[in-house]
Design a protein around this motif. Structure first.
Motif, PDB file in Angstrom:
ATOM      1  N   LEU A   1      -0.107   0.138  10.501  1.00 15.51           N
ATOM      2  CA  LEU A   1       0.284   1.276   9.680  1.00 15.51           C
ATOM      3  C   LEU A   1       0.376   2.575  10.469  1.00 15.51           C
ATOM      4  O   LEU A   1       1.115   3.484  10.081  1.00 15.51           O
TER       5      LEU A   1
ATOM      6  N   VAL B   1       8.146  -2.095   2.360  1.00 18.67           N
ATOM      7  CA  VAL B   1       7.024  -2.338   1.451  1.00 18.67           C
ATOM      8  C   VAL B   1       7.460  -2.456  -0.002  1.00 18.67           C
ATOM      9  O   VAL B   1       6.725  -3.003  -0.824  1.00 18.67           O
TER      10      VAL B   1
ATOM     11  N   MET C   1       0.157   1.006  -1.410  1.00 17.57           N
ATOM     12  CA  MET C   1      -0.332   0.825  -0.041  1.00 17.57           C
ATOM     13  C   MET C   1      -1.181   2.004   0.407  1.00 17.57           C
ATOM     14  O   MET C   1      -2.187   1.840   1.100  1.00 17.57           O
TER      15      MET C   1
ATOM     16  N   PRO D   1      -4.742   0.571   1.875  1.00 13.38           N
ATOM     17  CA  PRO D   1      -3.965   0.224   3.073  1.00 13.38           C
ATOM     18  C   PRO D   1      -4.017  -1.250   3.443  1.00 13.38           C
ATOM     19  O   PRO D   1      -3.031  -1.789   3.975  1.00 13.38           O
TER      20      PRO D   1
ATOM     21  N   SER E   1      -3.679  -3.641   1.618  1.00 10.83           N
ATOM     22  CA  SER E   1      -2.726  -4.401   0.809  1.00 10.83           C
ATOM     23  C   SER E   1      -1.363  -4.505   1.460  1.00 10.83           C
ATOM     24  O   SER E   1      -0.469  -5.155   0.914  1.00 10.83           O
ATOM     25  N   ILE E   2      -1.165  -3.887   2.625  1.00 12.27           N
ATOM     26  CA  ILE E   2       0.120  -3.951   3.308  1.00 12.27           C
ATOM     27  C   ILE E   2       0.538  -5.393   3.562  1.00 12.27           C
ATOM     28  O   ILE E   2       1.711  -5.755   3.408  1.00 12.27           O
TER      29      ILE E   2
ATOM     30  N   ALA F   1       1.895  -6.790   0.352  1.00 11.33           N
ATOM     31  CA  ALA F   1       3.198  -6.211   0.022  1.00 11.33           C
ATOM     32  C   ALA F   1       4.293  -6.808   0.887  1.00 11.33           C
ATOM     33  O   ALA F   1       5.364  -7.186   0.406  1.00 11.33           O
TER      34      ALA F   1
END
Length: 407
Positions: free
Chosen positions: A62, A149, A392, A396, A398-399, A402
């Motif tokens: 990220l 995303v 997200m 974060p 959860s990226i 996604a």
């Protein structure tokens, strides 16, 4: 919209690690680049904890860390944290005369913006088809260079927050349309939809003129009319179902014409982009030229044409009447004007400001200031992308989920 206000106190306890990751990513997202030292100062977390959080965000793909400019810092320089440029969201804005599709990075940069003009007001399925075709045209680039995303949609209408259903978009003639589900099925990507003005205020609060204001109001004017958003103590106020901010349906002319909402004399009927376009001999396809043409008229030594001046004065008068009530009720520190309302303000700022202050109560009128939206044509693209980034930014980690859905 909490990602627009990441500067909250952190906590070193392991059970709030996800929250701390969100705070650090939010700082990088909003500022574009932030040093480890700045993160430590803003969050109150110790340096080792910040180092661990940054390392985890780097591992998630990220952010990246860059070497600091040692010449501009006294003492030991601190590494710079920057959002990864390949993390993107697709933004969509359907309107009565066009569908605009954009590609926006995690740092809020609009990388691509495509306006697809339509010969008539598009149906929901036609918008889905247009977006699907445009995304298919970008597919090679998306697969090769980016990680997508999801999709955010800024709709000129009432959108239910929990499922993205367009309850009513009157100018589009959409009623009870499960648009998020329709577009998600077509693209195979997660889709989040919201009112366009709510998306706009999120963008302006994050990257634009509302960055430093905790309590502000946003009004946007477009081809479909006027909407708005409300930020209270740094957070977007959505209302019970996400419908708050319909300033276009405030009464400004008791002798006005019938509005599609069933009332008479709404701001939406008295202040129209179409009337301004007609006054300067532009059609809907030339709406993006409106500001340059009006600005040129007001810059002339002899002043604008009498008919144009009369119309601008009339529309600003009705806008001031609407803002009088808004200022009295909410007591905001800032009113932001976007779309063609921003154009009206730009050509005659003193007229609007004096019009509001002459009408509003003494206390609130002394607190408020005015600004136009800073993000221009990118406003709704950035706002729509924020809808897609929000899950997200809140979590974060959860990226991976996604991107797994996106693939």
């Amino acid at each position: 919209m909490d990602q627009a206000r990441p500067a909250q106190r952190g906590n070193n306890l392991d059970d709030v690690r996800r929250n701390n990751l969100a705070i650090v990513l939010g700082l990088a997202h909003v500022r574009g680049r932030v040093s480890r030292a700045e993160v430590t100062k803003v969050t109150g977390l110790n340096r080792s904890t910040v180092g661990g959080l940054v390392a985890e965000l780097v591992e998630l793909g990220l952010v990246v860390e860059q070497e600091p400019d040692a010449a501009s810092h006294a003492g030991r320089p601190s590494a710079i944290i920057v959002p990864r440029p390949d993390i993107v969201a697709i933004a969509v804005n359907p309107e009565v005369d066009a569908v605009t599709i954009g590609l926006v990075s995690l740092s809020g940069e609009v990388l691509k913006r495509i306006r697809y003009d339509t010969a008539h007001v598009p149906t929901p399925q036609e918008v889905v088809n247009i977006v699907t075709a445009v995304v298919a045209g970008m597919r090679g680039e998306l697969d090769r260079s980016f990680r997508t995303v999801g999709v955010g949609v800024a709709v000129p209408g009432l959108v239910r927050a929990d499922d993205g259903e367009v309850v009513v978009a009157p100018h589009l003639d959409w009623h009870n349309v499960p648009f998020s589900a329709m577009l998600s099925d077509a693209l195979g990507l997660p889709v989040v939809s919201a009112n366009d003005a709510s998306a706009g205020i999120t963008a302006e609060s994050t990257f634009g003129s509302g960055r430093e204001a905790n309590d502000h109001i946003y009004l946007n004017g477009g081809a479909s009319g006027i909407g708005g958003g409300i930020v209270i103590n740094g957070s977007l106020y959505p209302g019970v179902s996400g419908f708050a901010g319909e300033f276009g349906h405030s009464l400004v002319n008791s002798g006005g014409v019938l509005c599609h909402c069933g009332a008479y004399g709404c701001l939406d009927t008295e202040v129209r982009q179409s009337a301004l376009l007609a006054a300067v001999a532009l059609d809907a396809a030339d709406s993006e030229q409106l500001e340059s043409v009006l600005t040129a008229q007001f810059a002339r030594a002899e002043g604008p044409d009498a008919a144009v001046l009369e119309l601008v004065n009339r529309q600003i008068g009705f806008l001031a009447e609407s803002l009088r009530g808004t200022v009295n009720i909410f007591n905001p520190e800032l009113v932001i004007l976007g779309g063609f309302l921003g154009t009206l303000y730009a050509v005659a700022p003193e007229l609007l400001e004096s019009g509001v202050r002459d009408r509003a109560l003494m206390g609130p009128r002394e607190d408020v200031r005015f600004a136009r939206a800073e993000l221009g044509l990118d406003l709704l693209m950035i706002g729509a992308a924020q809808l897609a980034f929000a899950p997200m930014l809140a979590d974060p980690a959860s990226i991976d989920k996604a991107l797994g859905k996106a693939s």
